[in-house]
Design a protein around this motif. Structure first.
Motif, PDB file in Angstrom:
ATOM      1  N   LEU A  13       0.825  -1.215   0.000  1.00 36.08           N
ATOM      2  CA  LEU A  13       0.000   0.000   0.000  1.00 36.08           C
ATOM      3  C   LEU A  13       0.863   1.270   0.000  1.00 36.08           C
ATOM      4  O   LEU A  13       0.692   2.157  -0.844  1.00 36.08           O
ATOM      5  CB  LEU A  13      -0.891  -0.042   1.255  1.00 36.08           C
ATOM      6  N   GLY A  15       4.425   1.535  -0.172  1.00 36.18           N
ATOM      7  CA  GLY A  15       5.544   1.556  -1.122  1.00 36.18           C
ATOM      8  C   GLY A  15       5.075   1.937  -2.513  1.00 36.18           C
ATOM      9  O   GLY A  15       5.705   2.767  -3.188  1.00 36.18           O
ATOM     10  N   LYS A  97      13.010  -5.010   9.032  1.00 36.27           N
ATOM     11  CA  LYS A  97      13.561  -3.720   8.607  1.00 36.27           C
ATOM     12  C   LYS A  97      15.083  -3.693   8.820  1.00 36.27           C
ATOM     13  O   LYS A  97      15.832  -3.203   7.978  1.00 36.27           O
ATOM     14  CB  LYS A  97      12.883  -2.572   9.363  1.00 36.27           C
ATOM     15  N   PHE A 141       4.972   8.874   5.519  1.00 33.78           N
ATOM     16  CA  PHE A 141       3.845   9.298   4.670  1.00 33.78           C
ATOM     17  C   PHE A 141       2.539   8.773   5.264  1.00 33.78           C
ATOM     18  O   PHE A 141       2.540   7.877   6.112  1.00 33.78           O
ATOM     19  CB  PHE A 141       4.010   8.708   3.263  1.00 33.78           C
TER      20      PHE A 141
HETATM   21  N1  LIG Z   1      -0.803   1.398   5.965  1.00 35.55           N
HETATM   22  C1  LIG Z   1      -0.704   2.636   6.450  1.00 35.55           C
HETATM   23  O1  LIG Z   1      -1.695   3.377   6.569  1.00 35.55           O
HETATM   24  C2  LIG Z   1       0.653   3.174   6.844  1.00 35.55           C
HETATM   25  C3  LIG Z   1       0.805   4.556   7.054  1.00 35.55           C
HETATM   26  C4  LIG Z   1       2.068   5.060   7.368  1.00 35.55           C
HETATM   27  C5  LIG Z   1       3.141   4.189   7.486  1.00 35.55           C
HETATM   28  N2  LIG Z   1       2.967   2.848   7.281  1.00 35.55           N
HETATM   29  C6  LIG Z   1       4.152   1.987   7.381  1.00 35.55           C
HETATM   30  O2  LIG Z   1       4.607   1.686   6.072  1.00 35.55           O
HETATM   31  C7  LIG Z   1       5.206   0.387   6.054  1.00 35.55           C
HETATM   32  C8  LIG Z   1       4.532  -0.471   4.992  1.00 35.55           C
HETATM   33  O3  LIG Z   1       3.158  -0.575   5.281  1.00 35.55           O
HETATM   34  P1  LIG Z   1       2.078  -1.017   4.191  1.00 35.55           P
HETATM   35  O4  LIG Z   1       0.755  -0.656   4.761  1.00 35.55           O
HETATM   36  O5  LIG Z   1       2.473  -0.532   2.845  1.00 35.55           O
HETATM   37  O6  LIG Z   1       2.255  -2.615   4.251  1.00 35.55           O
HETATM   38  P2  LIG Z   1       1.875  -3.691   3.124  1.00 35.55           P
HETATM   39  O7  LIG Z   1       1.705  -4.974   3.849  1.00 35.55           O
HETATM   40  O8  LIG Z   1       0.798  -3.181   2.229  1.00 35.55           O
HETATM   41  O9  LIG Z   1       3.210  -3.786   2.233  1.00 35.55           O
HETATM   42  C9  LIG Z   1       4.432  -4.263   2.721  1.00 35.55           C
HETATM   43  C10 LIG Z   1       5.172  -4.865   1.535  1.00 35.55           C
HETATM   44  O10 LIG Z   1       6.514  -5.122   1.950  1.00 35.55           O
HETATM   45  C11 LIG Z   1       6.899  -6.318   1.317  1.00 35.55           C
HETATM   46  N3  LIG Z   1       8.059  -6.875   2.033  1.00 35.55           N
HETATM   47  C12 LIG Z   1       8.078  -7.515   3.213  1.00 35.55           C
HETATM   48  N4  LIG Z   1       9.345  -7.875   3.522  1.00 35.55           N
HETATM   49  C13 LIG Z   1      10.123  -7.448   2.506  1.00 35.55           C
HETATM   50  C14 LIG Z   1      11.518  -7.515   2.247  1.00 35.55           C
HETATM   51  N5  LIG Z   1      12.347  -8.092   3.104  1.00 35.55           N
HETATM   52  N6  LIG Z   1      11.981  -6.964   1.099  1.00 35.55           N
HETATM   53  C15 LIG Z   1      11.115  -6.372   0.235  1.00 35.55           C
HETATM   54  N7  LIG Z   1       9.792  -6.261   0.440  1.00 35.55           N
HETATM   55  C16 LIG Z   1       9.307  -6.811   1.556  1.00 35.55           C
HETATM   56  C17 LIG Z   1       5.679  -7.198   1.379  1.00 35.55           C
HETATM   57  O11 LIG Z   1       5.763  -8.264   0.442  1.00 35.55           O
HETATM   58  C18 LIG Z   1       4.579  -6.196   1.073  1.00 35.55           C
HETATM   59  O12 LIG Z   1       4.295  -6.124  -0.318  1.00 35.55           O
HETATM   60  C19 LIG Z   1       5.099  -0.156   7.477  1.00 35.55           C
HETATM   61  O13 LIG Z   1       6.279   0.147   8.174  1.00 35.55           O
HETATM   62  C20 LIG Z   1       3.935   0.633   8.050  1.00 35.55           C
HETATM   63  O14 LIG Z   1       3.983   0.750   9.450  1.00 35.55           O
HETATM   64  C21 LIG Z   1       1.757   2.320   6.943  1.00 35.55           C
END
Ligand SMILES: NC(=O)c1ccc[n+]([C@@H]2O[C@H](COP(=O)([O-])OP(=O)(O)OC[C@H]3O[C@@H](n4cnc5c(N)ncnc54)[C@H](O)[C@@H]3O)[C@@H](O)[C@H]2O)c1
Length: 294
Positions: A13, A15, A97, A141
């Protein structure tokens, strides 16, 4: 330092949203994930989002095509070796991470800035996995990235002023308003204030003080918020909020972040909000409807 090439780790979501706004702003972007299925899903999300902007005439066909032309995907982290900035948006898990950052530290040239989109993990703990903690910074973000205007720029214990400046300029250049978080404190600015409000709204509901509708209405009309805390929790995901609160509670011991029993029961029952059809409201008809009985 000038940023030209940006590498985004994680095509989920956040990335995919970060890759989209960065490519739209004219940078060369490579978006990475662990397999091609996930990078393809991320690209699909970007195509769909850009398509909506185009059909609403918010962007031109040229801008749409140029953004897509600036984007490439990969499953090989080594392709970060020619990037000036890497933005990490993988799962919210310190060990995952740290592993990603340790590898990036080996792969990337010394000038590369490593940014993390973590919501609640201390920047300094992630930076400790590298030999360049001065070049590690938080760029937090908000979802959905193409629509939400804020990016918090977070200084870890060892982040340099130059790194803060470069990260801030980059975030502004991809269309965001920035705020500087000068201490690596859990929750940064926005979540530190919003999460306790979400938990307090749940405690109020648990105590039978008011219905979800009236709690949300009070905050919308009394404080001019666009959404009340409970409807916003349903949109974000009650599990996401609970986990963010627990992370802050574990880091600080501050009881105001401890999720009340109601929140823990709702998560256990799968009442997570919009994504499961029910949270503080019911969404099974496609609209937000009341069902809560006090
Ligand atoms: N969802 C939100 O509203 C939000 C808002 C702000 C910050 N965040 C932060 O952003 C980050 C991502 O959240 P998201 O909601 O996009 O999660 P998500 O689950 O939608 O996406 C995470 C992606 O990371 C990939 N991934 C996992 N391990 C990996 C690795 N070793 N190498 C490469 N890719 C890998 C997964 O396959 C997945 O596609 C988290 O740290 C979260 O706390 C999320």
């Amino acid at each position: 330092m000038e940023i030209k090439k940006v590498f985004v780790v994680g095509s989920g979501l956040m990335g995919s949203g970060i890759a989209q706004v960065t490519a739209f702003a004219g940078y060369q972007v490579k978006m990475h994930d662990v397999d091609e299925e996930r990078t393809a899903k991320g690209m699909e999300a970007i195509r769909s989002s850009l398509g909506k902007f185009l059909s609403k005439e918010k962007i031109t066909q040229e801008q749409h095509d140029a953004a897509l032309a600036n984007l490439a995907t990969t499953t090989d982290l080594k392709e970060a070796s020619d990037c000036d900035l890497v933005v990490e948006a993988v799962f919210e898990d310190l060990e995952v991470k740290r592993q990603v950052f340790a590898q990036l530290d080996e792969i990337c040239p010394p000038h590369t800035i490593l940014a993390t989109n973590t919501s609640a993990i201390p920047i300094s703990s992630i930076a400790a996995a590298t030999k360049r903690p001065d070049k590690v910074v938080g760029t937090h973000f908000f979802s959905p990235v193409p629509l939400m205007r804020l990016c918090e720029i977070i200084r870890g214990l060892q982040t340099s002023e130059e790194t803060m400046d470069v990260a801030e300029k980059w975030a502004q250049s991809v269309g965001k308003e920035t705020v500087r978080v000068l201490k690596d404190h859990a929750g940064f600015i926005a979540n530190r204030l919003y999460l306790p409000m979400g938990m307090e709204a749940a405690r109020m509901l648990e105590a039978g003080v008011a219905t979800p509708e009236d709690i949300d209405k009070a905050m919308r009309l009394g404080y001019n918020l666009p959404m009340g805390p409970l409807e916003l929790a349903d949109m974000t995901g009650i599990d996401v909020l609970m986990n963010a609160c627990l992370a802050i509670y574990n880091d600080t011991g501050d009881p105001k972040y401890y999720p009340p029993p109601l929140v823990r029961r709702m998560v256990a029952a799968g009442l997570l909000g919009r994504k499961t059809g029910r949270g503080y409201y019911d969404y099974s008809s496609g609209k937000q409807e009341s069902y809560w009985k006090l």
